[in-house]
Design a protein around this motif. Structure first.
Motif, PDB file in Angstrom:
ATOM      1  N   THR A 204     -22.518  19.020   0.701  1.00 36.69           N
ATOM      2  CA  THR A 204     -23.219  18.060  -0.139  1.00 36.69           C
ATOM      3  C   THR A 204     -24.133  18.738  -1.165  1.00 36.69           C
ATOM      4  N   ASP A 205     -24.014  20.046  -1.316  1.00 36.57           N
ATOM      5  CA  ASP A 205     -24.878  20.755  -2.263  1.00 36.57           C
ATOM      6  C   ASP A 205     -24.605  20.293  -3.693  1.00 36.57           C
ATOM      7  N   SER A 206     -25.653  20.359  -4.492  1.00 40.08           N
ATOM      8  CA  SER A 206     -25.478  19.892  -5.863  1.00 40.08           C
ATOM      9  C   SER A 206     -25.607  21.006  -6.889  1.00 40.08           C
ATOM     10  N   ASP A 207     -25.827  22.206  -6.438  1.00 38.70           N
ATOM     11  CA  ASP A 207     -25.914  23.313  -7.385  1.00 38.70           C
ATOM     12  C   ASP A 207     -25.470  24.594  -6.692  1.00 38.70           C
ATOM     13  N   THR A 209     -25.075  27.589  -8.510  1.00 40.95           N
ATOM     14  CA  THR A 209     -25.306  28.752  -9.370  1.00 40.95           C
ATOM     15  C   THR A 209     -25.852  29.962  -8.611  1.00 40.95           C
ATOM     16  N   PRO A 210     -26.715  29.770  -7.584  1.00 38.20           N
ATOM     17  CA  PRO A 210     -27.192  30.983  -6.893  1.00 38.20           C
ATOM     18  C   PRO A 210     -26.047  31.803  -6.301  1.00 38.20           C
ATOM     19  N   GLN A 211     -25.114  31.122  -5.636  1.00 36.69           N
ATOM     20  CA  GLN A 211     -23.994  31.835  -5.013  1.00 36.69           C
ATOM     21  C   GLN A 211     -23.080  32.456  -6.075  1.00 36.69           C
ATOM     22  N   GLN A 231     -16.572  16.880  -3.815  1.00 38.49           N
ATOM     23  CA  GLN A 231     -17.243  17.121  -5.086  1.00 38.49           C
ATOM     24  C   GLN A 231     -17.634  18.571  -5.240  1.00 38.49           C
ATOM     25  N   ILE A 235     -18.362  20.884  -8.770  1.00 36.28           N
ATOM     26  CA  ILE A 235     -19.645  21.475  -9.163  1.00 36.28           C
ATOM     27  C   ILE A 235     -19.509  22.989  -9.306  1.00 36.28           C
ATOM     28  N   ARG A 238     -18.006  23.639 -12.652  1.00 36.41           N
ATOM     29  CA  ARG A 238     -18.974  23.456 -13.742  1.00 36.41           C
ATOM     30  C   ARG A 238     -19.968  24.613 -13.793  1.00 36.41           C
ATOM     31  N   GLN A 242     -20.934  27.264 -16.625  1.00 40.12           N
ATOM     32  CA  GLN A 242     -22.322  27.388 -17.070  1.00 40.12           C
ATOM     33  C   GLN A 242     -22.771  28.844 -17.089  1.00 40.12           C
TER      34      GLN A 242
ATOM     35  N   LEU B   7     -32.045  31.807 -10.442  1.00 39.53           N
ATOM     36  CA  LEU B   7     -32.378  31.088  -9.211  1.00 39.53           C
ATOM     37  C   LEU B   7     -33.522  30.112  -9.461  1.00 39.53           C
ATOM     38  N   PHE B 117     -15.976  10.087  -5.978  1.00 38.95           N
ATOM     39  CA  PHE B 117     -17.080  10.697  -6.707  1.00 38.95           C
ATOM     40  C   PHE B 117     -16.959  10.361  -8.179  1.00 38.95           C
ATOM     41  N   PRO B 128     -24.332  25.663 -22.263  1.00 33.84           N
ATOM     42  CA  PRO B 128     -25.483  26.228 -21.572  1.00 33.84           C
ATOM     43  C   PRO B 128     -26.435  26.932 -22.541  1.00 33.84           C
ATOM     44  N   LEU B 211     -23.253  14.724  -9.589  1.00 36.77           N
ATOM     45  CA  LEU B 211     -22.194  13.741  -9.314  1.00 36.77           C
ATOM     46  C   LEU B 211     -22.741  12.684  -8.354  1.00 36.77           C
TER      47      LEU B 211
END
Lengths: 385, 290, 315
Positions: A204-207, A209-211, A231, A235, A238, A242, B7, B117, B128, B211
């Motif tokens: 359910t994570d929404s970001d 980018t760290p990984q 989902q 993400i 995306r 990004q 981060l 979704f 970006p 989403l």
């Protein structure tokens, strides 16, 4: 006064309807059970499965049912909860007295239900991915989806052909992502590919980018693989764009639905994934054996639901089709005979692939049932062989 | 450095979302002592409502506005039909009602909308922005900006307006507030309405990033609740700081420690904070009344 | 007569036993026994929360974590260490009790919602461990549990498990009723009403709260072990936040602080989804609606309201 009249009319209508159905179908219905995760975290898979099964049985009854009898689908929603799934499985057998079952959206719910069906000797065609469902073999358990192992093999074949030897992985920690990650790591050595970064994200994570940033900063990676469904991969895709990561991105068959392309948007451009022919059914050559059945299912599903067809619904379609064909061949609703007939399924052309089951193979699909697809211009394109 | 910055961006974006949900929790808690577990579902209504209204051909800004209004109506109905009739019930019973409401809203949402979704186009494009070697989506700026604006607006409302003062008075002592002529029922309705609006606005701005689906509310409620508590329940500033803190902890946890255990990292820090500050960061040291 | 019965300490126990004996005669098929067995198991877990929440007034939103711990003990013990599953049931309960003892000390200093979030965080961390440590726990898809053998007989089938779980619940209810009537129970109720006053009356508040927390954890772990053994499978979902909420809901809907209430609450949330399947897509909406309606009209919970009503009618 008004209410009594309308009530009388309602009663007459019910009586009439009952009379008509009994005239059309004199015999008892053939009861087929299903427990799917139509809600909860796996609704992404379970919802199209439930819709497909309902649609299929509706169509079948319009055409006269099975063995001259109507078919009744007893469908329950386990919400992705293994304990509930097990209770519903007991209910199907003890209370509803179904002759067979098509369902089990996730590997967890499937594994919870298997003992119930094995004990009762009722055939169970699972719609979940993991290989443990049919390995080791169980007498009454079958499945229709590709295993994650074949997906991994297909992806690694493609990578190998492109000269990719060092990859990064970012996997969902849900059942699907985790199981596929493990299967991939098992077979990866055979292709001479090594994993330099192995990251995870919650379902359910929404970001992410760290990984992905870690993967980006790992030197030597030539491509990234993302086992996951729902989902999460949208993400990931995306975030990938990004961060401006230019390496090829491989997704799994878990995203093989048009909604992934819509959710990920332009970032999905160029993404590769293994998927069944169903997604590119319009682009299949006319002589492809899966073209007819795939087109028909796609058209019927999209017309009835207004949603794009997905491979998950397709697993349900193949499951119930294999079952009803087996019942027709067995000319009986005896669970043992149905089981034997399912096991004897030979060269069944489905929307997922072409199935040939045997006493040693309760899945009957090979790697050739996957096609390597790429997303171009917001649509699937088949990779040239 | 670039990695660190990346981060931070990630953490602030996600944290701003949590902060917005936490603000909603704070407001209702202040007025009624109730933790509203349907708070996350307001976020869902904002997002899903906008998606479906936009799909029906309504221009995006109007669709968003309508979705926010719809959420406010749901919030007011929740208060009028479920919280108000149970007046006098214990806080646990009231919380249970909001949990029931959350299940109910999800149940209706999967019928009215669907179970897939959905996303919304980003307000200012997907290109970006490069900043110190890291990248940031324009939508993240929207999320942070909206969070900041709502926080300031809420602060001004609570501190500077009569209505806001009445709300705080109700929070402090309901009986006394009633005695000085505050209509407690209206104040509570107001709290639910405004909380719903905050949640729905959050839903509109975050959907292009996170989403949305009929059941995303649960996660938002969980994280928002955690944010509100670590900040100190009932403090708007605490809610914002708590939200950002959890967002940053998750990002740094994923980036530097373990992406598998990033949620655990966040909760371990929360437990540590509460160990030293049992009433959260901004909760002060109130003595329990006998 | 009825009034005296309603007030008698073990009336609950006799009523429960009567229901347990009656159900198999009334059940049309083994499916109903399965549902009842699930009710007994969850009622057992909810009983633990009743002691913690109802007697001592301390909230736990992480109780499913202990349920999961008990379940995984029964799964991992036999599979990895070759231990007897029945022994593992008790080991799991002991482990949960020990863990509750360790974390309880710092956590229980917190009050109200702060305690709620701390226990929630603790539950989330436990669930995450079950989810992630695949080598031990089988990961997100869970882990199979070997079938249990007691004195040479394999426990299988809904009827067998019905009696095993019913027996466990009966013992659990007996102990809970005794705890309620013991000095500890009275002390817990005192600190439920006011911690400051209880401390003033010479009650060691911290120790009593910790005792309730440990007992609650042991109940939950035992229930989890039974659930895993009965299902032949345990998944990390069992320890999830949603299940913690569900356990709390059982206690509150049934009636906070009432032993019978925990059973009624468990029955409410286990049976209702089965009954609502006829509504198909409307199932979730109606479930939510029913929870709201019950809490609005019976804010004290089903059992206490019913009991009060009966007592008023009698006097």
């Amino acid at each position: 006064m008004g209410t009594t009249v309308s009530r009388r009319w309602a009663l007459r209508a019910v009586a009439l309807a009952a009379f008509m159905t009994s005239a059309a179908f004199a015999a008892d219905p053939v009861k087929i059970g299903s427990v799917v995760s139509a809600t909860g975290p796996a609704a992404f898979l379970g919802d199209p499965e439930a819709k497909t099964l309902k649609l299929y049985v509706e169509e079948l009854n319009k055409k006269g049912g099975l063995l001259g009898r109507p078919v009744e689908l007893v469908l329950y929603d386990d919400g992705g909860d293994a304990n509930k799934a097990r209770t519903f499985a007991t209910r199907l057998i003890e209370d509803d007295k179904v002759v067979a079952m098509v369902g089990g959206t996730t590997t967890g719910t499937t594994m919870a239900m298997i003992p119930v069906f094995e004990d009762a000797k009722i055939p169970f065609i699972s719609l979940a991915g993991a290989i443990e469902i049919v390995e080791p073999m169980r007498a009454f358990v079958f499945k229709t989806p590709h295993t994650d192992k074949t997906a991994c093999q297909k992806i690694f074949e493609d990578m190998k052909a492109k000269g990719i030897t060092k990859i990064g992985m970012i996997s969902g920690t849900d059942g699907f992502g985790k199981s596929m990650r493990n299967q991939c790591l098992k077979v990866i050595g055979e292709y001479g590919i090594t994993v330099l970064a192995d990251e995870n994200y919650g379902a359910t994570d929404s970001d992410m980018t760290p990984q992905l940033n870690k993967i980006k900063n790992t030197a030597g990676i030539q491509a990234v693989l993302n086992p996951g469904f729902g989902q999460g991969p949208a993400i990931v895709t995306r975030n990938y764009a990004q961060l401006g990561i230019a390496l090829p991105l491989y997704e799994s068959h878990g995203v093989a639905s048009k909604s992934y392309v819509e959710l990920a948007g332009p970032a999905a451009e160029g993404v590769r994934l293994p998927a069944p022919a169903l997604l590119v059914v319009d682009k299949l050559p006319a002589d492809d054996r899966q073209k007819a059945i795939g087109s028909a299912y796609k058209a019927a599903y999209e017309k009835a639901t207004g949603q794009p067809v997905s491979t998950f619904g397709g697993y349900g379609f193949d499951g119930i089709q294999i079952l009803t064909q087996a019942i027709a061949r067995a000319k009986s609703t005896d669970p043992q005979k149905i089981r034997d007939a399912i096991e004897a399924t030979k060269d069944y052309v489905g929307v997922t692939g072409i199935y040939t089951m045997s006493p040693t193979d309760h899945l009957g699909l090979g790697t050739d049932s996957f096609r390597m697809l790429q997303i171009k211009g917001g649509d699937w394109v088949m990779e040239a062989k | 450095m670039a990695e660190f910055l990346q981060l931070v961006f990630s953490g602030l974006t996600v944290g701003a979302v949590y902060a917005l949900v936490a603000l909603g929790f704070t407001l209702i808690y202040n007025a009624s002592d109730v933790i509203n577990f349907a708070q996350g579902d307001f976020v869902m209504i904002g997002g899903m409502g906008t998606v479906f209204l936009a799909a029906a051909g309504i221009a995006l800004p109007l669709a968003a506005l309508m979705a926010i209004v719809a959420a406010v109506i749901v919030g007011l109905l929740l208060h009028r039909l479920a919280i108000e009739p149970a007046r006098g019930a214990s806080p646990v019973a009231l919380i249970m009602i909001t949990i029931g409401a959350s299940i109910f809203i999800k149940g209706v949402a999967q019928l009215v909308f669907d179970k897939q979704f959905h996303s919304l186009p980003a307000f200012s494009g997907d290109a970006p922005i490069a900043l110190g070697g890291a990248t940031l989506l324009p939508q993240s700026l929207w999320v942070m900006g909206v969070a900041l604006a709502l926080f300031v607006a809420l602060y001004l409302f609570l501190e500077k307006t009569l209505l806001g003062k009445a709300l705080r008075a109700t929070a402090a002592n309901r009986l006394a507030a009633r005695l000085v002529g505050v209509n407690v029922t209206i104040i509570l309705a107001l709290a639910f309405g405004v909380s719903a609006a905050i949640g729905a606005i959050a839903g509109v701005v975050v959907t292009p990033i996170t989403l949305t689906r009929y059941d995303v509310g649960t996660l938002f409620a969980l994280k928002g609740f955690a944010a509100a508590m670590v900040g100190g329940m009932g403090h708007p500033l605490g809610a914002v700081v708590g939200g950002l803190l959890i967002g940053l902890l998750e990002a740094f946890g994923a980036g530097y420690i373990s992406s598998t255990y990033k949620d655990a990292v966040a909760f371990v820090v929360i437990l540590l904070v509460l160990f030293f500050l049992p009433r959260g960061l901004f909760g002060g040291r109130t003595v329990e009344r006998v | 007569m009825l009034g005296r019965l309603l007030r008698a300490r073990y009336a609950t126990l006799f009523l429960l036993a009567a229901i347990m004996i009656a159900v198999p005669y009334l059940a049309p098929s083994a499916f109903y026994l399965r549902v009842a067995a699930v009710v007994w198991v969850f009622a057992l877990a909810a009983l633990g929360l009743t002691i913690l929440m109802g007697y001592a007034g301390q909230v736990s939103l992480g109780h499913a974590g202990f349920l999961g711990l008990g379940g995984y003990a029964v799964a991992i013990g036999p599979a990895r260490f070759g231990l007897d599953p029945v022994l593992c049931l008790f080991l799991g309960a002991a482990l949960a009790g020990a863990l509750a003892f360790l974390v309880g000390r710092p956590i229980l200093r917190l009050k109200g919602y702060y305690l709620a979030i701390a226990t929630l965080g603790f539950g989330v961390i436990l669930a995450l461990v079950f989810h992630s440590e695949s080598d031990w726990t089988g990961g997100p898809d869970g882990m199979a549990v070997a079938r249990v053998t007691v004195f040479g007989t394999r426990l299988a089938g809904a009827a067998t498990w019905y009696w095993v779980t019913a027996g466990a619940l009966l013992i659990g209810a007996f102990l809970a009723l005794n705890i309620e009537a013991s000095p500890t129970g009275r002390a817990l109720k005192a600190l439920h009403d006011s911690e400051v006053a209880a401390a003033g009356a010479g009650i060691d508040v911290g120790r009593k709260k910790l005792a309730a927390f440990v007992i609650g954890a042991i109940y939950a772990a035992f229930a989890g072990g039974l659930l895993a053994a009965m299902n032949g499978l345990i998944t990390p979902d069992a320890a999830s936040f949603m299940h913690s909420i569900e356990l709390v809901a059982m206690v509150i809907i049934g009636g906070l602080g009432s032993v019978l209430g925990a059973v009624v609450g468990a029955a409410f949330l286990v049976v209702l989804p089965q009954a609502l399947t006829v509504l198909q897509e409307y199932e979730q909406a109606v479930l939510g609606l029913l929870i709201m309606v019950f809490m609005i009209f019976l804010p004290a919970g089903i059992v206490p309201t019913l009991r009060k009503w009966l007592l008023e009618r009698l006097s």
